[in-house]
Design an enzyme around this catalytic site. Structure first.
Site, PDB file in Angstrom:
ATOM      1  CE  LYS A  15      -3.667  -2.751   1.902  1.00 53.60           C
ATOM      2  NZ  LYS A  15      -4.874  -2.866   2.711  1.00 53.60           N
ATOM      3  CG  HIS A 100      -6.791  -2.963  -2.929  1.00 55.88           C
ATOM      4  ND1 HIS A 100      -7.397  -2.258  -1.915  1.00 55.88           N
ATOM      5  CD2 HIS A 100      -6.135  -3.987  -2.342  1.00 55.88           C
ATOM      6  CE1 HIS A 100      -7.087  -2.833  -0.752  1.00 55.88           C
ATOM      7  NE2 HIS A 100      -6.327  -3.893  -0.993  1.00 55.88           N
ATOM      8  CD  GLU A 102      -6.742  -0.255   1.067  1.00 51.51           C
ATOM      9  OE1 GLU A 102      -5.663  -0.067   0.500  1.00 51.51           O
ATOM     10  OE2 GLU A 102      -6.865  -0.998   2.067  1.00 51.51           O
ATOM     11  CB  SER A 218      -6.904  -9.341   8.862  1.00 50.35           C
ATOM     12  OG  SER A 218      -7.328  -7.993   8.928  1.00 50.35           O
ATOM     13  N   GLY A 239      -1.602  -7.295   3.278  1.00 53.29           N
ATOM     14  CA  GLY A 239      -1.249  -5.901   3.507  1.00 53.29           C
ATOM     15  C   GLY A 239      -0.296  -5.771   4.685  1.00 53.29           C
ATOM     16  N   GLY A 240      -0.857  -5.446   5.849  1.00 54.14           N
ATOM     17  CA  GLY A 240      -0.060  -5.153   7.045  1.00 54.14           C
ATOM     18  C   GLY A 240       1.060  -6.148   7.322  1.00 54.14           C
TER      19      GLY A 240
HETATM   20  P1  13P Z   1      -4.452  -6.354   5.370  1.00 55.84           P
HETATM   21  O1  13P Z   1      -3.661  -7.633   5.253  1.00 55.84           O
HETATM   22  O2  13P Z   1      -3.662  -5.255   6.016  1.00 55.84           O
HETATM   23  O3  13P Z   1      -5.784  -6.586   5.987  1.00 55.84           O
HETATM   24  O4  13P Z   1      -4.708  -5.845   3.883  1.00 55.84           O
HETATM   25  C1  13P Z   1      -5.226  -6.729   2.972  1.00 55.84           C
HETATM   26  C2  13P Z   1      -5.185  -6.079   1.647  1.00 55.84           C
HETATM   27  O5  13P Z   1      -5.880  -5.122   1.398  1.00 55.84           O
HETATM   28  C3  13P Z   1      -4.244  -6.614   0.660  1.00 55.84           C
HETATM   29  O6  13P Z   1      -4.457  -6.077  -0.587  1.00 55.84           O
END
Ligand code: 13P
Length: 257
Positions: A15, A100, A102, A218, A239-240
């Protein structure tokens, strides 16, 4: 996972995080912790546009692929702030995330623009990772299956079975992204399997069976193994947890077992 039928892919989505100056140290730590890259699964990091050159250079000598997080559906021209397929492939970008949630939520991307971006990507050698997934409200309304099926169908409109060999789909329930709320392995499996059924309807079983469907939301070093044990979950979009080499390595290693 079903390694006989399709590739397992563990993709990090950084991200809007990290700096070019941090990539080398990240790569050094990751490589130390993953004994056998590409044993079973393809590992990828999808990074911000400006970090692509540093990431391509750092991961050049490894089996880790490098991807972008978005691209323009247009070939070239007056599209201020956008980045084209040709510009990405020119520097060696191998993967690109499309649609995505977002991007859909904050930047107005629609199923139709996702379809256009996918078509643009498939003119190149890049591997598209097309994201779909429902919001909490949609899940609670009971429309998850229909909604995700519609997102998949519109995204793939005009894409041939032959082209599908190069398309990866990521199921990312919006309510699970960055919230620490993961879909249960069973719930994620239900939707990933439903997506595969949509692919079988649109194309045929053989084509559907060959598409890698990732779960995102997650996913972390603690829950990856259980999620990856599901037959229709062929990897993760993370992501994280992908920002920490140790956690990302644990997920890659879980997929390599
Ligand atoms: P998280 O793993 O931080 O929940 O993010 C998932 C994501 O949006 C991967 O594209």
């Amino acid at each position: 996972m079903n390694r006989e039928l399709r590739k397992t892919i563990i993709a990090g989505n950084w991200k809007m995080n990290m700096l070019s100056s941090e990539v080398q140290a990240y790569k050094d730590e990751l490589v130390k912790l993953v004994p056998g890259f590409k044993t079973w699964c393809d590992a990828v990091v999808c990074v911000p546009f400006v970090i692509l050159p540093a990431a391509l250079q750092a991961f050049d000598s490894t089996d880790v692929g490098v991807g972008a997080q978005n691209l323009s559906q247009f070939e070239s021209g007056a599209y201020t702030g956008e980045v084209s397929v040709a510009q990405l492939t020119d520097i060696g970008t191998e993967y690109v995330i499309i649609g995505h949630s977002e991007r859909r939520e904050y930047y107005g991307e629609t199923d139709e623009s996702v379809n256009e971006k996918l078509k643009a990507t498939l003119t190149s050698s890049m591997c598209p990772i097309v994201c779909v997934g429902e919001t909490l409200q949609q899940r609670e309304t009971g429309v998850t299956g229909d909604l995700v099926a519609m997102q998949v169908k519109i995204a793939l409109n005009g894409i041939s079975a032959e082209q599908m060999k190069n398309v990866v789909i990521a199921y990312e329930p919006v309510w699970a992204i960055g919230t620490g709320m993961t879909a249960t392995p069973e719930d994620a499996q239900v939707v990933c399997s439903a997506i595969r059924n949509v692919l079988a309807d649109l194309y045929d079983k053989k084509t559907a069976d060959a598409v890698s469907i990732l779960y995102g939301g997650s996913m972390n070093d603690k829950n990856a193994q259980e999620l990856l044990a599901q037959p229709d979950i062929d990897g993760g979009l993370i992501g994280g947890a992908s920002l920490k080499p140790a956690a990302f390595a644990t997920i890659i290693n879980a997929a390599n077992q």
